[in-house]
Design an enzyme around this catalytic site. Structure first.
Site, PDB file in Angstrom:
ATOM      1  N   SER A 138       0.851  -1.187   0.000  1.00  0.00           N
ATOM      2  CA  SER A 138       0.000   0.000   0.000  1.00  0.00           C
ATOM      3  C   SER A 138       0.882   1.231   0.000  1.00  0.00           C
ATOM      4  O   SER A 138       2.024   1.189   0.485  1.00  0.00           O
ATOM      5  CB  SER A 138      -0.890   0.010   1.252  1.00  0.00           C
ATOM      6  OG  SER A 138      -1.508   1.273   1.438  1.00  0.00           O
ATOM      7  N   TYR A 151      -2.604  -1.654  10.238  1.00  0.00           N
ATOM      8  CA  TYR A 151      -2.680  -1.854   8.791  1.00  0.00           C
ATOM      9  C   TYR A 151      -1.437  -1.276   8.123  1.00  0.00           C
ATOM     10  O   TYR A 151      -0.789  -1.944   7.300  1.00  0.00           O
ATOM     11  CB  TYR A 151      -3.930  -1.193   8.227  1.00  0.00           C
ATOM     12  CG  TYR A 151      -4.004  -1.270   6.715  1.00  0.00           C
ATOM     13  CD1 TYR A 151      -4.525  -2.396   6.095  1.00  0.00           C
ATOM     14  CD2 TYR A 151      -3.544  -0.220   5.914  1.00  0.00           C
ATOM     15  CE1 TYR A 151      -4.584  -2.485   4.706  1.00  0.00           C
ATOM     16  CE2 TYR A 151      -3.597  -0.291   4.536  1.00  0.00           C
ATOM     17  CZ  TYR A 151      -4.116  -1.430   3.937  1.00  0.00           C
ATOM     18  OH  TYR A 151      -4.161  -1.509   2.565  1.00  0.00           O
TER      19      TYR A 151
END
Length: 249
Positions: A138, A151
């Site tokens: 990400s 995350y």
């Protein structure tokens, strides 16, 4: 990675980026097998999209990862691409100890799941004449969104793991590609209607174009993610972190 002619296994291919990529890759001339936890969803997808194959798998279950990976390798012996797509993203309030359960679930899904899958496939893929492991990190691996601390950390871990994996597999037939998405309009964080997130079809268009144009790419970076990915090297880290911190309020 060649854009067509592969047999591709995508755990986490039942929604969002995973499903979108599965459909695009299938349309490009690949055999695609998706996996997910819900049998009824898998049945619905394969019914609505003839030619897509499916198999049930909960990537948080280590025994299931081993069992299903062996089944994939037996049923589809030409499998030469693994895309470790499954992941979760949840808000955490670290001022309360109650965030721990969410943090632990995120680590199991986003880090241990992909590593277990890679462990189950690395030797098998190295026996193929041309193979690819595609990991999914990400833009938040480079600059964190403070409301989702675990995350962010898991995606930073995947980035680092991908770098080491690529070096260790350099003398094999297995390429390692890191897919690095920005915020995309999916249900991952309920952002399917967020005007600040990249439209899903736009993301898929650009990603497929990059895969086709750069078969030897180490990372797939759409233009939108470079705001995050290049923040440190361009001296913008503190400013970008401040922007993302503002998004937390």
């Amino acid at each position: 990675m060649n854009i067509s002619g592969n047999t591709i296994f995508i755990p986490g291919g039942t929604s969002g980026l995973g499903l979108g990529l599965a459909l695009r890759l299938h349309a490009a001339g690949n055999t695609v097998i998706i996996a997910g936890r819900r049998a009824e969803l898998l049945e619905s997808i394969t019914r609505d999209h003839p030619g897509i194959e499916s198999i049930a798998l909960d990537t948080t279950d280590p025994a299931a990862v081993v069992r299903v990976s062996r089944e994939v390798q037996e049923r589809w012996p030409a499998t030469n691409v693994l895309i470790t797509m499954a992941g979760i993203m949840q808000v955490e309030d670290v001022t309360s100890a109650g965030f721990l359960a969410t943090a632990e679930a995120t680590v199991v899904t986003n880090v241990l799941g992909p590593i277990r899958l890679i462990a189950a496939f690395s030797e098998f893929l190295a026996g193929q004449p041309d193979a690819t492991i595609m990991t999914v990190s990400s833009g938040l691996a480079s600059v964190p969104l403070p409301i989702t601390p675990t995350y962010n950390a898991t995606k930073a871990a995947i980035h680092s793991f991908s770098e080491s994996l690529r070096v260790q597999l350099a003398d094999t037939t297995v390429r390692v590609i890191e897919l690095v998405p920005p915020a995309v309009q999916t249900t991952l964080m309920g952002q399917q209607d967020d005007p600040g997130a990249m439209p899903l079809e736009e993301y898929l268009d650009e990603t497929m174009a990059l895969l086709e144009a750069q078969p030897d790419a180490r990372e797939i970076l759409v233009e939108r993610v470079k705001y995050l990915r290049n923040a440190t090297v361009e001296g913008r880290y503190d400013d970008v972190l401040a922007v993302l911190s503002g998004a937390a309020h």
